[in-house]
Design a protein around this motif. Structure first.
Motif, PDB file in Angstrom:
ATOM      1  N   MET A 277      69.413  55.839  34.725  1.00 15.35           N
ATOM      2  CA  MET A 277      68.362  54.839  34.586  1.00 15.35           C
ATOM      3  C   MET A 277      67.007  55.499  34.782  1.00 15.35           C
ATOM      4  O   MET A 277      66.843  56.385  35.605  1.00 15.35           O
ATOM      5  N   ARG A 278      66.026  55.024  34.030  1.00 27.10           N
ATOM      6  CA  ARG A 278      64.650  55.494  34.173  1.00 27.10           C
ATOM      7  C   ARG A 278      63.872  54.451  34.963  1.00 27.10           C
ATOM      8  O   ARG A 278      64.211  53.272  34.959  1.00 27.10           O
ATOM      9  N   GLN A 279      62.809  54.885  35.614  1.00 24.76           N
ATOM     10  CA  GLN A 279      61.975  53.975  36.388  1.00 24.76           C
ATOM     11  C   GLN A 279      60.519  54.165  36.038  1.00 24.76           C
ATOM     12  O   GLN A 279      60.114  55.247  35.571  1.00 24.76           O
ATOM     13  N   ARG A 280      59.755  53.130  36.321  1.00 23.64           N
ATOM     14  CA  ARG A 280      58.315  53.180  36.115  1.00 23.64           C
ATOM     15  C   ARG A 280      57.673  52.347  37.214  1.00 23.64           C
ATOM     16  O   ARG A 280      58.159  51.273  37.548  1.00 23.64           O
ATOM     17  N   SER A 281      56.584  52.852  37.766  1.00 26.69           N
ATOM     18  CA  SER A 281      55.821  52.053  38.727  1.00 26.69           C
ATOM     19  C   SER A 281      54.339  52.234  38.424  1.00 26.69           C
ATOM     20  O   SER A 281      53.926  53.233  37.836  1.00 26.69           O
ATOM     21  N   TYR A 282      53.559  51.245  38.801  1.00 31.86           N
ATOM     22  CA  TYR A 282      52.125  51.302  38.558  1.00 31.86           C
ATOM     23  C   TYR A 282      51.427  50.374  39.539  1.00 31.86           C
ATOM     24  O   TYR A 282      52.049  49.541  40.185  1.00 31.86           O
ATOM     25  N   GLU A 283      50.122  50.509  39.602  1.00 26.11           N
ATOM     26  CA  GLU A 283      49.306  49.686  40.484  1.00 26.11           C
ATOM     27  C   GLU A 283      48.253  48.966  39.660  1.00 26.11           C
ATOM     28  O   GLU A 283      47.940  49.383  38.549  1.00 26.11           O
ATOM     29  N   TRP A 284      47.697  47.894  40.217  1.00 26.95           N
ATOM     30  CA  TRP A 284      46.591  47.194  39.584  1.00 26.95           C
ATOM     31  C   TRP A 284      45.672  46.639  40.659  1.00 26.95           C
ATOM     32  O   TRP A 284      46.058  46.477  41.800  1.00 26.95           O
ATOM     33  N   SER A 285      44.448  46.379  40.247  1.00 27.34           N
ATOM     34  CA  SER A 285      43.442  45.831  41.153  1.00 27.34           C
ATOM     35  C   SER A 285      43.471  44.313  41.112  1.00 27.34           C
ATOM     36  O   SER A 285      43.958  43.700  40.157  1.00 27.34           O
ATOM     37  N   ASP A 286      42.892  43.713  42.130  1.00 22.30           N
ATOM     38  CA  ASP A 286      42.774  42.265  42.218  1.00 22.30           C
ATOM     39  C   ASP A 286      42.007  41.756  40.992  1.00 22.30           C
ATOM     40  O   ASP A 286      40.863  42.153  40.761  1.00 22.30           O
ATOM     41  N   PRO A 287      42.598  40.882  40.183  1.00 20.00           N
ATOM     42  CA  PRO A 287      41.923  40.410  38.972  1.00 20.00           C
ATOM     43  C   PRO A 287      40.655  39.596  39.261  1.00 20.00           C
ATOM     44  O   PRO A 287      39.811  39.424  38.384  1.00 20.00           O
ATOM     45  N   ARG A 288      40.494  39.121  40.482  1.00 21.08           N
ATOM     46  CA  ARG A 288      39.282  38.367  40.825  1.00 21.08           C
ATOM     47  C   ARG A 288      38.038  39.238  40.765  1.00 21.08           C
ATOM     48  O   ARG A 288      36.934  38.731  40.546  1.00 21.08           O
ATOM     49  N   ILE A 289      38.200  40.546  40.939  1.00 22.31           N
ATOM     50  CA  ILE A 289      37.052  41.460  40.838  1.00 22.31           C
ATOM     51  C   ILE A 289      36.422  41.338  39.454  1.00 22.31           C
ATOM     52  O   ILE A 289      35.205  41.223  39.315  1.00 22.31           O
ATOM     53  N   LEU A 290      37.248  41.348  38.424  1.00 16.94           N
ATOM     54  CA  LEU A 290      36.756  41.211  37.051  1.00 16.94           C
ATOM     55  C   LEU A 290      36.239  39.806  36.782  1.00 16.94           C
ATOM     56  O   LEU A 290      35.189  39.629  36.162  1.00 16.94           O
ATOM     57  N   ALA A 291      36.965  38.801  37.244  1.00 17.29           N
ATOM     58  CA  ALA A 291      36.559  37.417  37.011  1.00 17.29           C
ATOM     59  C   ALA A 291      35.188  37.138  37.629  1.00 17.29           C
ATOM     60  O   ALA A 291      34.369  36.425  37.045  1.00 17.29           O
ATOM     61  N   ASP A 292      34.932  37.700  38.791  1.00 14.80           N
ATOM     62  CA  ASP A 292      33.627  37.509  39.443  1.00 14.80           C
ATOM     63  C   ASP A 292      32.529  38.288  38.722  1.00 14.80           C
ATOM     64  O   ASP A 292      31.406  37.819  38.602  1.00 14.80           O
ATOM     65  N   ALA A 293      32.847  39.482  38.229  1.00 10.74           N
ATOM     66  CA  ALA A 293      31.843  40.347  37.595  1.00 10.74           C
ATOM     67  C   ALA A 293      31.441  39.867  36.208  1.00 10.74           C
ATOM     68  O   ALA A 293      30.283  39.999  35.814  1.00 10.74           O
ATOM     69  N   VAL A 294      32.367  39.307  35.464  1.00 12.15           N
ATOM     70  CA  VAL A 294      32.113  38.983  34.057  1.00 12.15           C
ATOM     71  C   VAL A 294      31.029  37.923  33.883  1.00 12.15           C
ATOM     72  O   VAL A 294      30.316  37.932  32.888  1.00 12.15           O
TER      73      VAL A 294
ATOM     74  N   PRO B   5      37.428  47.885  37.660  1.00 10.70           N
ATOM     75  CA  PRO B   5      38.819  48.290  37.422  1.00 10.70           C
ATOM     76  C   PRO B   5      39.330  47.771  36.084  1.00 10.70           C
ATOM     77  O   PRO B   5      38.833  46.770  35.561  1.00 10.70           O
ATOM     78  N   PRO B   6      40.340  48.423  35.521  1.00 18.66           N
ATOM     79  CA  PRO B   6      40.958  47.883  34.307  1.00 18.66           C
ATOM     80  C   PRO B   6      41.686  46.585  34.635  1.00 18.66           C
ATOM     81  O   PRO B   6      42.131  46.387  35.768  1.00 18.66           O
ATOM     82  N   PRO B   7      41.800  45.694  33.661  1.00 19.33           N
ATOM     83  CA  PRO B   7      42.539  44.455  33.920  1.00 19.33           C
ATOM     84  C   PRO B   7      44.026  44.746  34.145  1.00 19.33           C
ATOM     85  O   PRO B   7      44.559  45.748  33.643  1.00 19.33           O
ATOM     86  N   PRO B   8      44.704  43.882  34.903  1.00 27.97           N
ATOM     87  CA  PRO B   8      46.132  44.108  35.165  1.00 27.97           C
ATOM     88  C   PRO B   8      46.967  44.276  33.894  1.00 27.97           C
ATOM     89  O   PRO B   8      47.900  45.082  33.877  1.00 27.97           O
TER      90      PRO B   8
ATOM     91  N   ALA C 208      46.166  45.731  31.156  1.00 29.68           N
ATOM     92  CA  ALA C 208      46.003  47.107  30.681  1.00 29.68           C
ATOM     93  C   ALA C 208      46.838  48.068  31.523  1.00 29.68           C
ATOM     94  O   ALA C 208      47.444  49.002  30.992  1.00 29.68           O
ATOM     95  N   GLN C 209      46.870  47.830  32.823  1.00 28.89           N
ATOM     96  CA  GLN C 209      47.686  48.672  33.704  1.00 28.89           C
ATOM     97  C   GLN C 209      49.171  48.516  33.368  1.00 28.89           C
ATOM     98  O   GLN C 209      49.923  49.478  33.421  1.00 28.89           O
ATOM     99  N   THR C 210      49.583  47.313  33.021  1.00 29.75           N
ATOM    100  CA  THR C 210      50.982  47.036  32.708  1.00 29.75           C
ATOM    101  C   THR C 210      51.403  47.688  31.395  1.00 29.75           C
ATOM    102  O   THR C 210      52.481  48.274  31.299  1.00 29.75           O
ATOM    103  N   THR C 211      50.559  47.594  30.381  1.00 25.18           N
ATOM    104  CA  THR C 211      50.931  48.077  29.045  1.00 25.18           C
ATOM    105  C   THR C 211      50.569  49.529  28.782  1.00 25.18           C
ATOM    106  O   THR C 211      51.145  50.160  27.908  1.00 25.18           O
TER     107      THR C 211
END
Length: 161
Positions: free
Chosen positions: A1-18, A36-39, A41-44
Motif C-alpha cells: 500500500m502507498r500512503q500520502r499525507s499533507y497539511e493545510w492552513s486554517d481556511p479562515r485566514i483566506l476568508a478574512d483576507a479576501v 497560505p494556499p487554500p485547502p 490546493a493542498q489536497t489536489t
C-alpha cells in the motif's frame, strides 16, 4: 500500500483576507506565500504559477493518487484544475468586496493524462465580464504541449454587503 499525507492552513485566514483586497492582489499574495494556499490546493496538488490581469496559470504534477480505476488521471481532478484557473482568471478582474461562484463548467477531454504526461499546465482567460456575470475559457496541456482538455465557465459575480 502507498500512503500520502499533507497539511493545510486554517481556511479562515483566506476568508478574512479576501474581503480587504482586490482579486489580483489576493491571488498574487497566495502565489508569493504571503497568504497560505487554500485547502483544496493542498489536497489536489494544484499550484499557482502566474497571475495577470484577466488570466491565471496553474500547474499539476500527475501522481498515482490522482488516478481513476482505469489508470489515468481522474476527470474530476482535471476539472478541478480547469475550474481553478477559470475562476481565478475571473477573480483577477474583481474589485475588493466582490466575490464569485461558478454557475457552470463545461469541459471536453481530448486525451488521457498519466504520470508519464509530465507537468500539466492550465491557463484560464477571461472572455467577458459584466456587472453580474463573467465568462472564461481554459486549456490544459501536458509536458509536450498537447491539449489534454479545454473548458469554459460562467461565473456569477457577487457584491458583498
Amino acid at each position: 500500500m502507498r500512503q500520502r499525507s499533507y497539511e493545510w492552513s486554517d481556511p479562515r485566514i483566506l476568508a478574512d483576507a479576501v474581503t480587504g483586497m482586490d482579486g489580483i492582489e489576493f491571488l498574487k499574495r497566495i502565489g508569493t506565500g504571503d497568504l497560505p494556499p487554500p485547502p483544496a490546493a493542498q489536497t489536489t496538488g494544484i499550484v499557482p504559477v502566474e497571475i495577470g490581469d484577466g488570466w491565471a496559470r496553474f500547474e499539476l504534477e500527475p501522481a498515482e493518487w490522482h488516478y481513476n480505476p482505469l489508470g489515468t488521471v481522474h476527470g474530476g481532478i482535471l476539472s478541478t484544475l480547469a475550474d481553478t484557473a477559470l475562476g481565478c482568471a475571473v477573480h483577477t478582474k474583481l474589485p475588493a468586496g466582490t466575490g464569485y461562484t461558478s454557475l457552470d463548467l463545461t469541459i471536453k477531454f481530448t486525451r488521457a493524462a498519466t504520470v508519464d504526461s509530465g507537468l500539466l499546465t492550465c491557463e484560464g482567460t477571461v472572455v467577458t465580464i459584466g456587472r453580474r456575470t463573467a465568462t472564461a475559457e481554459a486549456s490544459i496541456t501536458d509536458g509536450s504541449g498537447r491539449v489534454i482538455a479545454h473548458a469554459v465557465t460562467t461565473c456569477l459575480l457577487i457584491p458583498s454587503g
